[in-house]
Design a protein around this motif. Structure first.
Motif, PDB file in Angstrom:
ATOM      1  N   ALA A  55       0.698  -1.197   0.017  1.00  0.00           N
ATOM      2  CA  ALA A  55      -0.046   0.111  -0.003  1.00  0.00           C
ATOM      3  C   ALA A  55       0.873   1.159  -0.144  1.00  0.00           C
ATOM      4  N   LYS A 222      -7.309   0.680   4.053  1.00  0.00           N
ATOM      5  CA  LYS A 222      -7.575   2.034   3.486  1.00  0.00           C
ATOM      6  C   LYS A 222      -8.588   2.695   4.483  1.00  0.00           C
ATOM      7  N   SER A 234      -4.111   9.490   2.208  1.00  0.00           N
ATOM      8  CA  SER A 234      -4.880   8.456   1.277  1.00  0.00           C
ATOM      9  C   SER A 234      -4.260   7.320   0.787  1.00  0.00           C
ATOM     10  N   LYS A 236      -3.480   3.698  -1.285  1.00  0.00           N
ATOM     11  CA  LYS A 236      -3.611   3.056  -2.920  1.00  0.00           C
ATOM     12  C   LYS A 236      -2.808   2.009  -2.633  1.00  0.00           C
ATOM     13  N   ARG A 237      -3.369   0.990  -3.448  1.00  0.00           N
ATOM     14  CA  ARG A 237      -2.592  -0.234  -3.939  1.00  0.00           C
ATOM     15  C   ARG A 237      -1.435   0.179  -4.566  1.00  0.00           C
ATOM     16  N   GLU A 240      -1.443   0.026  -8.506  1.00  0.00           N
ATOM     17  CA  GLU A 240      -2.877   1.225  -9.107  1.00  0.00           C
ATOM     18  C   GLU A 240      -2.535   2.543  -9.064  1.00  0.00           C
ATOM     19  N   TYR A 241      -1.590   2.794  -8.052  1.00  0.00           N
ATOM     20  CA  TYR A 241      -1.204   4.341  -7.926  1.00  0.00           C
ATOM     21  C   TYR A 241      -0.231   4.582  -9.164  1.00  0.00           C
TER      22      TYR A 241
END
Lengths: 389, 232
Positions: A55, A222, A234, A236-237, A240-241
């Protein structure tokens, strides 16, 4: 069977025209597939950046690491979350990093290039286990040693092993080259986070990446962190970011490419139409003969459509074959989402082969429609030469 | 009805007229024509250019429709057929021999002959057998794989005849079949047609302006200004 032989031989009989038409169709398919390959290569590169078990934490509202700021206190508490993997040496699998965009003058050509620099710590290799040092070693904490991604080593002569990079008014010795499986990290320079923060007068980190004990638990993790009023972060995986960071560029490549393809395809379709029209004009008597033998208008339509579809098919295969030569060719450009120089390759997938060939067949079909219909509409007596005597 | 018509006519025309509009004026090519062709006849239709003989042949072949009148060929009233039905009818009943041979240049002799069979339900092997038989009949069994450009005019026309007979049609229609041939090749073709008529009982209608060609037929009719001259 006899019909296909008939169509193929007719294409072969007019091979010069056929070849010219094929080149036109092939060129369009080449551009079409190359664009798909490029956009896909970019997404693939970015999508490979990071590990799905990780993450990445940024400050709330920050879209990228460059805009993000996480304080030392905050990251200390965040790293202590129970969801994070504890490594064998009882260290927590969390890496606090700063990300910088530098402009560097390339030594060989003197041109300016953008360089992504990451202040990190050796635990980064435990957090991202797919990364490996291919030459040299990892930097010693507390020194101005750096390691460079394989694409950086390839593009900057001054970024080879034992060479010295100059930025932030300091000299940084390259002690290692690492590979990140063709991901975006390959286009980065990594060094000691504390040295970097001092050099660039930073007091806060850009991001923190955590390796989760249970990757499926990310949504819950999250939700918990983002709703905790103590942190303004924030989550995010990680992949994905990074994928999100290439969206703009990938879209631009696709839109520009598809626009070009559409414009080119009009030309190619007209080319196919002209070729098929000439073919119909040349074979009027032949059409009359076939109709006399008992072939229907529909047979004639099919024969000419088959011919133009075969033309498209061959053009498609030609274009795809040419595009396949680009496979794995790497280009380097600025990712406008981050401002960083990013190296990525053309990447061909079976799906694109299918799409390219189908597109060509479609162009052939559209191009052949009007001439084939005209051929089918001919009256037998007129086609045979209007010998009414 | 004449005696000839009693013997199972293959063709019977009643008051057939064909007119064209050319430059605003109506031109009559065939005028109120009525006659019958009994089965097994080898008929030559003679007449000068513009006499309407090719049009007459096209009307019998179902590739042109009369302006008025009735055409019955092989038991079918042609004016009742739709275009698709007419095409299927042609495939079954008509073998057509063109003056300019009209072979498909990209196909071999055997493939050209096979073309009409593509419209049948014959198997590949049956088609190959038919093609071989037809080419043997016209004396070109050794030219099966030659392309039209590799054949002489006479040979091309013989392939044309083989193509016309391969599907065993009811009737063979030949439009100036010797018009583009030298004397010797023309004689070969005429001999071939006469043989097909005599030995296989094929009904043949040949349009020609060459009296020597016409002599080979059993029956000659003259067409003059769209009117058929009745036999004396």
């Amino acid at each position: 069977m006899l019909w296909s032989v008939y169509s193929l031989r007719n294409l072969w009989a007019r091979r010069v025209t056929t070849l010219l038409t094929l080149s036109g169709l092939g060129l369009v398919v080449f551009v079409f597939v190359a664009i798909l390959m490029l956009a896909h290569g970019l997404e693939r590169t970015m999508g490979r950046t990071g590990d799905p078990s990780n993450a990445i934490l940024l400050s709330k509202g920050a879209l990228s690491e460059i805009e993000s700021s996480l304080s030392r206190d905050q990251t200390g508490v965040l790293a202590a979350q129970l969801d994070v993997v504890t490594l064998e040496d009882h260290q927590v699998a969390a890496v606090r990093e700063i990300a910088l965009q530098l402009t560097l003058r390339k030594q060989d050509r003197g041109s300016l290039a953008s360089l992504s620099v990451r202040g990190s710590s050796p635990v980064a290799f435990a957090v991202r286990p797919r990364l490996r040092i291919v030459q040299g070693r990892v930097w010693q904490p507390g020194t101005t040693e750096v390691i460079v991604g394989s694409q950086v080593a390839r593009q900057f002569p001054e970024a080879r092993l034992a060479e010295t990079l100059r930025f932030g008014r300091r000299e940084w010795t390259v002690v290692g080259i690492f590979e990140a499986e063709g991901s975006g990290f390959d286009s980065e320079v990594w060094g000691d986070v504390d040295q970097m923060m001092t050099t660039f007068h930073r007091t806060a980190f850009s991001s923190m990446t955590l390796r989760l004990a249970d990757p499926d638990g990310l949504p819950a993790f999250k939700a918990r962190l983002e709703h905790d009023p103590r942190f303004k972060v924030s989550v995010k995986r990680e992949p994905e970011y990074y994928e999100g960071k290439a969206e703009g560029l990938a879209r631009l490549i696709r839109v520009t490419g598809l626009f070009l393809t559409v414009v080119f395809s009009v030309g190619a379709i007209l080319g196919a139409t002209m070729t098929m029209s000439a073919s119909v004009a040349h074979r009027t008597t032949e059409i009359g003969t076939l109709r006399t033998l008992g072939f229907t208008r529909s047979h004639i339509l099919q024969a000419f459509l088959l011919e133009s579809i075969l033309l498209g098919l061959a053009g498609g295969l030609l274009g795809v074959a040419a595009a396949a030569l680009l496979n794995r060719v790497t280009i380097s450009t600025v990712n406008w989402d981050t401002g960083a120089e990013l190296a990525f390759g053309f990447h061909l997938t079976p799906g694109m082969v299918g799409e390219g060939v189908l597109f060509a067949v479609f162009m052939g079909l559209i191009g052949g429609l009007v001439p084939a219909a005209r051929a089918a509409r001919l009256e037998i007596v007129q086609a045979l030469g209007e010998r009414t005597a | 009805m004449s005696d000839a018509a009693m013997v199972d006519p293959v063709v019977s025309l009643h008051n057939v007229t064909k007119t064209y509009i050319r430059g605003g004026t109506e031109v009559s090519v065939i005028r109120d024509l009525s006659f019958v062709i009994p089965a097994g006849t080898f008929l030559a239709i003679m007449g000068p250019s513009g006499s309407g003989k090719s049009t007459l042949l096209n009307v019998m072949a179902g590739i042109d429709r009369p302006t008025s009148g009735s055409v019955v060929v092989a038991g079918t009233r042609l004016e009742q057929l739709s275009e698709g039905e007419m095409a299927r009818w042609r495939a079954r009943h008509i073998g057509y021999v063109f003056q300019t041979y009209n072979l498909i240049p990209v196909l071999t002799a055997a493939e050209n002959v096979e073309l009409p069979l593509a419209l049948t339900h014959l198997t590949r092997r049956e088609r190959a057998d038919h093609v071989k038989t037809a080419l043997r009949l016209v004396g070109l069994a050794d030219r099966m794989d030659h392309y039209p450009r590799q054949l002489s005019g006479g040979q091309e026309q013989r392939v044309g005849v083989a193509r016309a007979i391969v599907s065993d049609p009811t009737m063979i229609l030949a439009d100036e079949p010797t018009g583009n041939l030298d004397r010797e090749s023309a004689d070969d073709i005429l001999t071939l047609l006469a043989r097909l008529n005599r030995e296989l009982g094929k009904t043949i209608v040949m349009v020609t302006h060459d009296p020597r060609a016409a002599e080979r037929a059993q029956m000659i009719r003259h067409l003059e200004k769209g009117l058929l001259e009745m036999p004396p």
